[in-house]
Design an enzyme around this catalytic site. Structure first.
Site, PDB file in Angstrom:
ATOM      1  N   HIS A 245       0.805  -1.222   0.000  1.00 20.29           N
ATOM      2  CA  HIS A 245       0.000   0.000   0.000  1.00 20.29           C
ATOM      3  C   HIS A 245       0.834   1.267   0.000  1.00 20.29           C
ATOM      4  O   HIS A 245       0.306   2.364  -0.116  1.00 20.29           O
ATOM      5  CB  HIS A 245      -0.940   0.028   1.213  1.00 20.29           C
ATOM      6  CG  HIS A 245      -0.207   0.332   2.490  1.00 20.29           C
ATOM      7  ND1 HIS A 245       0.515  -0.620   3.151  1.00 20.29           N
ATOM      8  CD2 HIS A 245      -0.058   1.473   3.187  1.00 20.29           C
ATOM      9  CE1 HIS A 245       1.066  -0.081   4.228  1.00 20.29           C
ATOM     10  NE2 HIS A 245       0.741   1.192   4.270  1.00 20.29           N
TER      11      HIS A 245
HETATM   12  C1  UD1 Z   1      -1.759   5.356   6.417  1.00 17.24           C
HETATM   13  C2  UD1 Z   1      -0.427   5.688   7.078  1.00 17.24           C
HETATM   14  C3  UD1 Z   1       0.558   4.549   6.854  1.00 17.24           C
HETATM   15  C4  UD1 Z   1      -0.027   3.218   7.273  1.00 17.24           C
HETATM   16  C5  UD1 Z   1      -1.352   3.012   6.541  1.00 17.24           C
HETATM   17  C6  UD1 Z   1      -2.010   1.707   6.931  1.00 17.24           C
HETATM   18  C7  UD1 Z   1       0.146   8.081   7.092  1.00 17.24           C
HETATM   19  C8  UD1 Z   1       1.055   9.098   6.525  1.00 17.24           C
HETATM   20  N1  UD1 Z   1       0.179   6.882   6.506  1.00 17.24           N
HETATM   21  O1  UD1 Z   1      -1.551   5.314   5.019  1.00 17.24           O
HETATM   22  O2  UD1 Z   1       1.713   4.784   7.632  1.00 17.24           O
HETATM   23  O3  UD1 Z   1       0.866   2.185   6.950  1.00 17.24           O
HETATM   24  O4  UD1 Z   1      -2.222   4.103   6.885  1.00 17.24           O
HETATM   25  O5  UD1 Z   1      -3.202   1.510   6.253  1.00 17.24           O
HETATM   26  O6  UD1 Z   1      -0.537   8.370   8.033  1.00 17.24           O
HETATM   27  N2  UD1 Z   1      -9.022   5.106   2.479  1.00 17.24           N
HETATM   28  C9  UD1 Z   1     -10.248   4.486   2.453  1.00 17.24           C
HETATM   29  N3  UD1 Z   1     -10.796   4.105   3.638  1.00 17.24           N
HETATM   30  C10 UD1 Z   1     -10.180   4.321   4.823  1.00 17.24           C
HETATM   31  C11 UD1 Z   1      -8.924   4.963   4.836  1.00 17.24           C
HETATM   32  C12 UD1 Z   1      -8.357   5.335   3.647  1.00 17.24           C
HETATM   33  O7  UD1 Z   1     -10.834   4.276   1.409  1.00 17.24           O
HETATM   34  O8  UD1 Z   1     -10.761   3.941   5.874  1.00 17.24           O
HETATM   35  C13 UD1 Z   1      -8.406   5.501   1.196  1.00 17.24           C
HETATM   36  C14 UD1 Z   1      -8.636   6.949   0.893  1.00 17.24           C
HETATM   37  O9  UD1 Z   1      -8.991   7.048  -0.439  1.00 17.24           O
HETATM   38  C15 UD1 Z   1      -7.306   7.609   1.107  1.00 17.24           C
HETATM   39  C16 UD1 Z   1      -6.318   6.458   0.897  1.00 17.24           C
HETATM   40  O10 UD1 Z   1      -7.011   5.274   1.242  1.00 17.24           O
HETATM   41  O11 UD1 Z   1      -7.073   8.660   0.236  1.00 17.24           O
HETATM   42  C17 UD1 Z   1      -5.108   6.604   1.763  1.00 17.24           C
HETATM   43  O12 UD1 Z   1      -5.458   6.756   3.135  1.00 17.24           O
HETATM   44  P1  UD1 Z   1      -4.532   7.609   4.141  1.00 17.24           P
HETATM   45  O13 UD1 Z   1      -5.037   7.525   5.531  1.00 17.24           O
HETATM   46  O14 UD1 Z   1      -4.281   8.948   3.611  1.00 17.24           O
HETATM   47  O15 UD1 Z   1      -3.145   6.892   4.105  1.00 17.24           O
HETATM   48  P2  UD1 Z   1      -2.760   5.366   3.983  1.00 17.24           P
HETATM   49  O16 UD1 Z   1      -2.200   5.151   2.638  1.00 17.24           O
HETATM   50  O17 UD1 Z   1      -3.864   4.477   4.442  1.00 17.24           O
END
Ligand code: UD1
Length: 423
Positions: A245
């Protein structure tokens, strides 16, 4: 003796936070239950300190699969406060958490703030607490960072920025492995603030390993058959478990393609199960990479699991809860990942792990454990998975990864309470 209450505010935000915070929340509950009840208080000195915990969820992760399921799997109580921040760019997400958290902090006025890990929620809340002023004698809470000192030395990783900055505003730093002690010393952080306590994520793993083994995920994915006559399980198929991811691996087409090509050989030798993060799923669709995968949740009845092997495609499944994922990890032949925490969990379980990254902030997993760094090149991944598939190395479990880390953290916090005359 009458109990004095110290108020702790614990923050969680994203998936990897939940298993790190759960044991601390459980230890606080046990601490309070023992208050005045036990004739032999644990260390005889903090029996009169009651700890009030306020659990705050920023809402950085908000899906049932990315968040709610973990609360029920890990027995975490419902958050007292849910900030509902959601997704956004790094700046927008961090800023929104900071704005909303400031109001909460001013209202709650805790004695301690506990933040865990390295996600945006960790840094955002620590930064707010470092600059807040309550007025009066106690101007701000003491900031405790759980999983301090880890460094990948790669500042292109958003998590590395979060780690460094959080450590530098924290008052109490809880370290999980020896490299953390070295790194913090090199950055000039006073030894007095630093406590080597082990790994709270491993507390969760050890506490829930047995329960995870009761999961039916292997049967539902067709990786283990159940005898219809007596319900007992037959042998488990050899399989690999995959997670990817990290933006650096999946956000650019050429890099993601290389990784998928590097995994083709593995996926022809055994089924590869891939619980897919929402970010990665989006990229698969955007880049038109569907050809590498079986349809999501295909052959749930397990009847056709052999087809994965024949066509050499990776099998996508929805993101899994804590217990199902732990069960899959425990029985895997090899785990391939770019996650931080999974490197530690596989080391504790003695399962061979291939990390699709050039570096790791958790070097103990390579030095003592079962982890190898493959980088993100096609050949690197091929060679590392080939080697790890045959590996007999079970590794050594690092010092203090023993299920007692949360208790050590509470001991330090109670010590701070006595020292600061909160009583
Ligand atoms: C975050 C953490 C990362 C961790 C990861 C585990 C930071 C900088 N990164 O990254 O260290 O390893 O979580 O999962 O904080 N999304 C959904 N549903 C959710 C959450 C996210 O659909 O419940 C999608 C959204 O479109 C979002 C993307 O995933 O834009 C990324 O989510 P985000 O929380 O920004 O960062 P992660 O890549 O999940």
């Amino acid at each position: 003796m009458e109990a004095t209450t110290a108020k702790i505010l614990t923050v969680v935000g994203a998936r990897p936070n939940f298993m790190k915070a759960a044991p601390i929340i459980a230890a606080i509950r046990v601490h309070n239950e023992c208050l005045g009840v036990s004739p032999h208080p644990r260390d005889g000195s903090d029996s009169h300190i009651a700890l009030q915990n306020v659990l705050v969820h920023t809402g950085q992760h908000y899906d049932e699969a990315m968040s709610d399921q973990f609360f029920s799997d890990l027995n975490i109580p419902r958050p007292d406060i849910h900030m509902g921040v959601g997704s956004g760019s790094h700046a927008a997400q961090t800023a929104e958490i900071m704005k909303r958290f400031e109001e909460i902090l001013l209202r709650e006025r805790p004695d301690f703030l506990i933040v865990v890990g390295d996600v945006n929620s960790t840094l955002a809340c620590a930064l707010v607490a470092a600059k807040i002023s309550f007025g009066g004698n106690r101007t701000r809470p003491l900031i405790a960072h759980v999983e301090a000192g880890l460094r990948s030395f790669d500042r292109d990783m958003p998590e590395e920025i979060n780690r460094i900055l959080t450590d530098h505003v924290a008052d109490i730093l809880f370290v999980s492995e020896e490299s953390g002690l070295r790194n913090l010393r090199q950055e000039g952080i006073s030894d007095e603030k630093v406590h080597f306590v082990g790994n709270t994520m491993i507390d969760s793993l050890l506490a829930f390993k047995g329960k995870a083994d009761e999961s039916r995920i292997l049967e539902s994915l067709g990786l283990r058959q159940v005898q219809p006559s007596n319900g007992s399980a037959n042998g488990t198929t050899r399989y690999a478990l995959l997670t990817l991811h990290r933006p650096s691996n999946v956000d650019q087409r050429a890099i993601f393609l290389n990784i998928l090509e590097g995994l083709e050989e593995l996926s022809t030798s055994c089924p590869v199960i891939f619980p897919v993060h929402p970010r990665t799923q989006k990229r698969i669709n955007e880049f038109g990479f569907e050809r590498f995968f079986d349809a999501k949740n295909a052959c749930e009845d397990g009847e056709k699991s052999g087809s994965t092997r024949a066509n050499g495609r990776i099998r996508l499944v929805d993101p899994l809860g804590y217990l199902d994922f732990l069960c899959l990890m425990q029985h895997a032949t090899v785990v391939v990942t770019d996650s931080g925490g999974i490197q530690e969990e596989t080391t504790c379980l003695g399962i061979p792990c291939v990390t699709v990254r050039e570096n790791t902030e958790r070097p103990i997993t390579v030095k003592l454990g079962t982890n190898v760094l493959a980088g993100a090149s096609r050949d690197g991944i091929r060679q590392a998975t080939r080697r790890q598939l045959e590996s007999k190395v079970v590794g050594t479990v690092p010092e203090a990864w023993d299920g007692k880390s949360a208790q050590r953290i509470l001991d330090v916090i109670c010590g701070e309470i006595r020292k600061s005359q909160l009583l």
